[in-house]
Design a protein around this motif. Structure first.
Motif, PDB file in Angstrom:
ATOM      1  N   UNK A 147     -77.913  47.748-113.419  1.00 40.74           N
ATOM      2  CA  UNK A 147     -76.663  47.080-113.111  1.00 40.74           C
ATOM      3  C   UNK A 147     -75.641  47.871-112.556  1.00 40.74           C
ATOM      4  N   UNK A 148     -74.991  47.298-111.446  1.00 41.97           N
ATOM      5  CA  UNK A 148     -74.002  48.096-110.696  1.00 41.97           C
ATOM      6  C   UNK A 148     -72.746  47.179-110.927  1.00 41.97           C
ATOM      7  N   UNK A 149     -71.738  47.862-111.687  1.00 45.52           N
ATOM      8  CA  UNK A 149     -70.564  47.105-111.937  1.00 45.52           C
ATOM      9  C   UNK A 149     -69.339  47.400-110.685  1.00 45.52           C
ATOM     10  N   UNK A 150     -68.736  46.359-110.092  1.00 45.35           N
ATOM     11  CA  UNK A 150     -67.924  46.591-108.891  1.00 45.35           C
ATOM     12  C   UNK A 150     -66.575  45.755-109.053  1.00 45.35           C
ATOM     13  N   UNK A 151     -65.554  46.558-108.735  1.00 41.87           N
ATOM     14  CA  UNK A 151     -64.239  45.987-108.750  1.00 41.87           C
ATOM     15  C   UNK A 151     -63.344  46.085-107.239  1.00 41.87           C
ATOM     16  N   UNK A 152     -62.784  44.991-107.100  1.00 37.71           N
ATOM     17  CA  UNK A 152     -61.932  45.223-105.994  1.00 37.71           C
ATOM     18  C   UNK A 152     -60.526  44.777-106.415  1.00 37.71           C
ATOM     19  N   UNK A 153     -59.420  44.778-105.706  1.00 39.39           N
ATOM     20  CA  UNK A 153     -58.005  44.429-106.150  1.00 39.39           C
ATOM     21  C   UNK A 153     -57.065  44.171-105.016  1.00 39.39           C
ATOM     22  N   UNK A 154     -56.151  43.326-105.204  1.00 38.79           N
ATOM     23  CA  UNK A 154     -55.184  43.295-104.242  1.00 38.79           C
ATOM     24  C   UNK A 154     -53.801  44.283-104.771  1.00 38.79           C
ATOM     25  N   UNK A 155     -53.541  45.123-103.778  1.00 35.33           N
ATOM     26  CA  UNK A 155     -52.465  46.018-104.374  1.00 35.33           C
ATOM     27  C   UNK A 155     -50.809  45.301-104.452  1.00 35.33           C
ATOM     28  N   UNK A 156     -50.047  46.011-104.507  1.00 31.62           N
ATOM     29  CA  UNK A 156     -48.652  45.452-104.604  1.00 31.62           C
ATOM     30  C   UNK A 156     -48.087  45.262-103.282  1.00 31.62           C
TER      31      UNK A 156
END
Length: 263
Positions: A54-63
């Motif tokens: 299992x590979x956990x991935x996270x992306x985000x939108x910054x301020x």
């Protein structure tokens, strides 16, 4: 020309060092209000037996409104412990200011997120919610039910969404789709967190489609490999692909106008 195994090993080590440095870089985007998370499974050969990694991935939108890949890490499985370790790793690298976490309905992920960022809300991806409901609907009625479900999230505010959900539940009962009725009643509230944020952002907050597209790009590359010798090699290839996509496709295009959130 032929290349010795020691040369290949040395080149791999050099590449892995660069990728690992990028993977563990400090997060300097300030605050990250919106975070999208998901897990993907790849095949590996573990002690002569085939298993999933299992590979956990996270992306985000910054301020500032730009997308950023926060990171990827290996998890034994998508359980609470793996997600908690993953979130703490991101927090230690500088992830802060989280207001909303978008993902599929994974109890382990939800519990871990609540421990690490108790102030953050959770948004269940509406597309995954639709699929879950439609899995117990006859194919002959799936198109009609899909339109009913989409109508819930086409309303102007959260209260209107709730009223529409009650109408949809009543309609499903008339159609004698009792299992679908139960799923809507039990899960619809989890899909409405986006309505507490600026309407200008709703379209990008309702679903996890941005990360799903990224995962498809990863799978397109990992499918060539087939089976990995271990979890580390799988993680390195995933991270290499993530870094390549970010540098070549995302560029400097603004994803959201964050002034609406400030207001």
């Amino acid at each position: 020309s032929k290349v010795s195994s020691s040369t290949v090993s040395a080149l791999n080590k050099k590449a892995y060092d660069q990728i690992e440095q990028w993977r563990n870089r400090p997060l300097k985007g300030g605050k990250y209000p919106y975070v999208y998370v998901d897990g993907l499974y790849l095949r590996r050969n573990w002690g002569g037996e085939y298993d999933n990694v299992s590979i956990l991935v996270a992306i985000a939108v910054n301020q500032d409104g730009y997308r950023e890949v926060l990171g990827a890490a290996e998890g034994m499985k998508e359980d609470k412990t793996s997600w908690r370790d993953f979130f703490r790793w991101l927090k230690n690298r500088g992830l802060e200011g989280v207001k909303l976490i978008v993902g599929d309905r994974c109890l382990g992920m939800l519990e871990a997120a609540g421990e690490v960022w108790p102030q953050a809300r959770s948004q269940r991806c509406t597309v995954h919610f639709y699929r879950n409901v439609l899995s117990v609907v006859p194919k002959s009625k799936s198109k009609q039910v899909a339109l009913l479900l989409k109508a819930i999230h086409a309303q102007e505010n959260k209260d209107a969404c709730r009223r529409k959900a009650k109408e949809v539940v009543a309609e499903l009962q008339k159609m004698k789709l009792f299992e679908a009725t139960k799923k809507v009643e039990a899960g619809v509230e989890e899909t409405l967190s986006y309505a507490d944020f600026p309407p200008e952002h709703w379209r990008r907050l309702r679903t996890n489609n941005g990360l799903e597209r990224l995962n498809r790009e990863i799978r397109r590359r990992t499918r060539v490999v087939g089976c990995f010798p271990d979890g580390q090699s799988a993680l390195m290839l995933v991270c290499a692909r993530l870094r390549h996509i970010v540098n070549t496709q995302w560029g400097s295009e603004k994803y959201m106008d964050m002034k609406h959130l400030e207001e």
